[in-house]
Design an enzyme around this catalytic site. Structure first.
Site, short mmCIF file in Angstrom:
data_model
loop_
_atom_site.label_atom_id
_atom_site.label_comp_id
_atom_site.label_asym_id
_atom_site.label_seq_id
_atom_site.Cartn_x
_atom_site.Cartn_y
_atom_site.Cartn_z
N SER A 1 39.65 -44.92 0.76
CA SER A 1 40.75 -45.12 -0.17
C SER A 1 41.13 -46.61 -0.18
O SER A 1 40.29 -47.44 -0.53
CB SER A 1 41.94 -44.23 0.22
OG SER A 1 42.92 -44.22 -0.80
N ASP B 1 37.93 -36.84 -8.27
CA ASP B 1 39.05 -37.55 -7.65
C ASP B 1 40.12 -37.83 -8.70
O ASP B 1 39.94 -38.64 -9.61
CB ASP B 1 38.55 -38.87 -7.05
CG ASP B 1 39.54 -39.49 -6.07
OD1 ASP B 1 40.74 -39.27 -6.25
OD2 ASP B 1 39.10 -40.19 -5.15
N HIS C 1 40.04 -36.59 -3.86
CA HIS C 1 40.15 -37.76 -3.00
C HIS C 1 39.86 -37.44 -1.53
O HIS C 1 39.46 -38.31 -0.77
CB HIS C 1 41.54 -38.37 -3.15
CG HIS C 1 41.64 -39.78 -2.67
ND1 HIS C 1 40.82 -40.79 -3.12
CD2 HIS C 1 42.47 -40.37 -1.76
CE1 HIS C 1 41.13 -41.93 -2.52
NE2 HIS C 1 42.13 -41.70 -1.69
#
Length: 914
Positions: free
Chosen positions: A751, A828, A861
């Site tokens: 991330s 995502d 994610h």
């Protein structure tokens, strides 16, 4: 932003191992080709006599934590035959030239001038946090399965403290499968030591399930009414986004042990949120983005709003507010008297849509006939940086009059520039609303009077002028009611605010007083505080990083700012969290490290009735820690450009200071975050150190939390710049250590950490880090959501140069690393797959090919879909092993073996004829 189960105990074979007899493009290095030439020459010189080749693949697996062969030399050839002296000299000369050229190139590459070499870097301390009973140097190695399946997760118990109907303190909600004692019951903490669970327990639900008509209802979540006479039950929960869900809702009568639908007219309707009135007489809920109210005295459900739909949300947040502001699924707030309901009205009409495609057919994804083989597309209202935001307003519902109203305010922020980040009811119909501008650097505290229908700004602050920083949204402001007999003549509130460069507690009273009493001060920071307030005794409980940024201890302070005291031992390194009862007389105290975690229920210091009971000591986990070879942790600090930053180094078990170890850097690094802490944790980094035998280092660089606002705010408008410098300078410092192999250094993150991995490699250009692994990275902040991004970067319109600098754009520099890998999930909804695709396009345009990419279909994610989480970590592990084994060096400049052999033979022939 957001993440971290099989490989066996032995290290995986290099992925690039190939049959050297193949006539194809090979990854063999120059040195290996030279040795192969000599073997070929030996075979050709002795016609009909075969010399066995060197044993390059003998089945033994190299490990950095094995000390059998420190030199790592190759075994001698078997049965080698003598060669004529002249031919041998020629062949060895060619081999020496090839090897020498390769070594010269390698050392020139490694010894090239370094960037940022003028940085002032000082490393301090080498505190070994290893304590007896937690880390052992012998025993089994940590395996990946154990890390990913929860084998190393401490057991933890949550306590749902609830107020008694008559103000009793120390009551908690118990929910378990013990139907002899009652499935759902309210217990007095004082009776927890009793062997009879029925002692003084109020049973709310005797059994786990109940029937409504022909339907059997099994609770997913439960919420007892404040008077404990009815239980609001949700069943059939379906996840929406990170914090939100829908379900079927029911009212369960405690006395009759029977249930009914919350909305009898629509029992199967999917409800998004429901909440009790403080008077226990009604429930407000949101369904299909509209709000309704059900009074328990009737089966009628009355609408509060009617125009909710695709673009209008009532009482719940949209995607960006759920993710970046409230960190939850509720935007509904009852007042303390049950007379008013405040709720957020969110208008997404102008917010652009982002399509998230799903390619794999699964249960719940229904396609129309003839469209089964097309991707399913979910369109999300997702405001990217600079795009139109949702428009938000606070509206009110008068329960008695049954009407909705809004309150206008002079000098309010315009709709396009307003974020509402917190709503706190005070008393007598007054409510505090915290607002910021779109770029989150101008704060307004608004006092609204729902009875008089007036509103005014009572406090404002410009953070851009204060320290160049921003306001983080939080939900921790605490209302303090007036109590003249107890020294509090006016209502007030406690909020965490900047004070002399650090976040501290401030008490504002009366409500409209902009000048607070500071309850804490100093070069340290409170965390999400206060935890609770004992209103009778005037004590504020809070958690702070007072002793060290990496630690947490619990303290009390009086409402006048005097007598700050710890309630836990502050002499030993520790990381505590606390959950206090509604009257602050009791607490669930959690010790989370660095030793084995434990939990206790305790009476607080002001409580005259002493109570303490350990409810979890993690004995089983302690036994595992003794049986396994866990890494040793060394906490240090590094000072770069005057900023002192926390570092943790994980050393492999049986660490040998005379060896040279590869080093993996792991980071997150997002603004206000913290990765280096003294929590007990056995994770992927622990696996890398214990099983693979590599050192793992983490540094919380500039921009991270709990090291002061100066260090935090310096990154504004230029994310990835100073953070990358801090990673590189720390890596350089580690590269000088005698036990570190500076030619084998890698960095990885997920991330924001994936973004930082790429920015670090981009800035470093292969001079310090040879390898990197980026998972779900942001590659251009114009692709990320507006509220998060503009808080730290302003808008692209106001900061175009900053956005250009922060984008991963210098792919030529990435091409100077040995190799890097990018991983992303196509589903995502947070950091869109667009980020990775855009980076791949830039790499293609500039003809950069020294990378690998792995895409996980339909994973969001967290990358979990269809075994993705386990496979991802296996891929990271295998890729890293190949990197540190030198496999990626071998394939940097592949050359067909046949062509190279032909050129070598031609050279030898010319030399022989000379």
């Amino acid at each position: 932003m957001g993440a971290e189960k099989r490989i066996n105990d032995e290290e995986a074979q290099p992925l690039t191992g190939r049959d050297r007899s193949r006539d194809s493009i090979d990854s063999t290095s120059t040195a290996s080709i030279s040795l192969a030439l000599i073997d070929q020459a030996n075979r050709s010189t002795h016609a009909g006599r075969t010399t066995p080749p060197r044993n390059f693949g003998n089945g033994e697996k190299y490990r950095d934590n094995d000390d059998d062969n420190p030199e790592g030399g190759l075994p001698p050839p078997s049965g080698a035959q003598r060669t004529p002296k002249k031919v041998s000299i020629i062949f060895w000369l060619v081999a020496a030239l090839c090897v020498g050229g390769w070594l010269v190139a390698f050392f020139v590459f490694m010894g090239s001038p370094k960037k940022d070499s003028d940085k002032e870097v000082v490393v301090s301390g080498a505190e070994n946090s290893t304590v007896p009973g937690v880390v052992s140097t012998g025993g089994k190695k940590v395996d990946l399965d154990g890390v990913l399946t929860g084998f190393w997760s401490p057991r933890s118990h949550e306590i749902s403290w609830i107020p008694g109907p008559d103000g009793e303190d120390g009551l908690l909600l118990e929910q378990d499968g013990d139907e002899n004692a009652g499935y759902l019951r309210v217990e007095n903490i004082r009776n927890q030591k009793s062997t009879n669970k029925k002692d003084d327990a109020v049973v709310l639900m005797k059994r786990e399930t109940f029937k409504v008509g022909a339907r059997r209802v099994r609770p997913s979540k439960v919420w007892p009414s404040p008077d404990l006479k009815t239980v609001l039950v949700m069943s059939d929960r379906l996840k929406n986004w990170r914090h939100s869900y829908t379900g079927n809702y029911w009212l369960f009568n405690v006395e009759t042990q029977t249930g009914e639908p919350l909305d009898p007219g629509s029992p199967d309707g999917r409800i998004q949120l429901a909440s009790w009135s403080p008077k226990s007489d009604s429930v407000v809920f949101t369904r299909d983005n509209n709000m309704f109210i059900r009074n328990l005295s009737s089966k009628d459900v009355k609408p509060i709003t009617t125009d909710g739909g695709v673009n209008l949300f009532y009482g719940i947040p949209d995607w960006v507010y759920e993710e970046e502001v409230f960190s939850g699924n509720s935007a509904t707030w009852w007042d303390n008297d049950g007379k008013f309901v405040a709720f957020l009205r969110t208008n997404e009409s102008r917010v652009p849509e982002y399509p998230v495609q799903y390619f794999i057919p699964t249960v719940g994804r229904v396609a129309h006939a003839g469209e089964e083989h097309y991707p399913n597309t979910r369109k999300i209202k997702y405001p990217k940086a600079g795009a139109p935001n949702p428009t938000v307003n606070i509206q009110f519902f008068d329960v008695e009059k049954g009407e909705v109203f809004s309150i206008e305010m002079e000098d309010d922020l315009p709709d396009h520039d307003r974020l509402i980040i917190e709503v706190i009811w005070a008393s007598n119909g007054k409510v505090l609303v915290r607002e910021t501008n779109r770029e989150s650097d101008r704060l307004s505290m608004v006092l609204v009077d729902a009875k008089d229908r007036t509103a005014k700004v009572i406090r404002s602050q410009d953070f851009s002028k204060l320290d160049g920083g921003w306001i983080e949204p939080s939900q921790s402001t605490y209302f303090i009611p007036a109590d003249p007999g107890n020294g509090r003549p006016h209502d007030g509130y406690i909020e965490t605010v900047p004070f002399e460069g650090f976040n501290h507690l401030a008490y504002f009273t009366p409500l409209d007083n902009p000048s607070p009493v500071f309850l804490t001060s100093g070069n340290w920071e409170v965390t999400d505080a206060p935890s609770a307030v004992d209103l009778k005794r005037g004590l504020v409980y809070f958690v702070a990083a007072k002793e060290q940024p990496t630690e947490r201890h619990v303290y009390t302070v009086r409402l006048d700012g005097s007598d700050l005291q710890p309630i836990v031992n502050t002499k030993a390194p520790a990381y505590y969290t606390i959950s206090l009862s509604t009257g602050a007389g009791y607490a669930l105290l959690k010790y989370e490290g660095p030793e084995i975690p434990w939990q206790k229920v305790i009476s607080t210091p002001a409580n005259e009735e002493r109570f303490e009971e350990t409810i979890e000591n993690n004995t089983e986990l302690a036994g595992r820690a003794k049986d396994y070879a866990l890494p040793s942790l060394y906490y240090q600090t590094i000072t770069i450009d005057g900023y002192t930053l926390p570092v943790v180094e994980r050393r492999p078990p049986n660490f040998n200071p005379d060896k040279k170890y590869p080093v993996l850097f792991h980071l997150y690094g997002g603004p206000g975050s913290q990765t280096v802490s003294k929590r007990f944790k056995v994770d992927f980094q622990s696996y890398v150190a214990s099983n693979l035998g590599y050192i793992v280092v983490t540094v919380d660089g500039r921009g991270t939390g709990f090291i002061g606002r100066k260090a935090r705010c310096v990154v504004r408008d230029n994310l990835g710049h100073y953070e990358a410098i801090d990673q590189i300078e720390t890596a350089k410092a580690w590269g000088k250590r005698p036990y570190v192999d500076a030619t084998r250094m890698a960095i990885w993150g997920w991330s924001y950490g994936g973004f930082m991995t790429l920015k670090t490699l981009e800035r470093d250009a292969g001079q310090t880090f040879q390898y990197g692994m980026a998972v779900a990275p942001v590659t251009d902040w114009q692709f990320y959501d507006s509220i998060y991004t503009e808080r730290y970067m302003h808008t692209p319109q106001n900061n175009p140069a900053g956005y250009a600098n922060t984008a991963v754009s210098n792919v030529t520099a990435l091409g100077q690393t040995v190799r890097f890998m990018v991983i992303h999930g196509t589903g995502d909804d947070n950091v869109h797959y667009q980020n990775t695709l855009t980076l791949l396009d830039k790499l293609d345009v500039d003809n950069v090919g020294n990378f690998d990419v792995h895409v996980y279909p339909d994973s969001d994610h967290g990358i979990y879909f269809h075994n993705a989480y386990k496979m991802l970590h296996e891929r990271l592990s295998d890729w890293l092993v190949n990197a540190f084994n030198g496999e990626w060096v071998k394939i940097r400049n592949p050359v067909p073996n046949k062509s190279l052999m032909r050129r070598a033979r031609s050279l030898l022939k010319r030399m022989s004829n000379a």
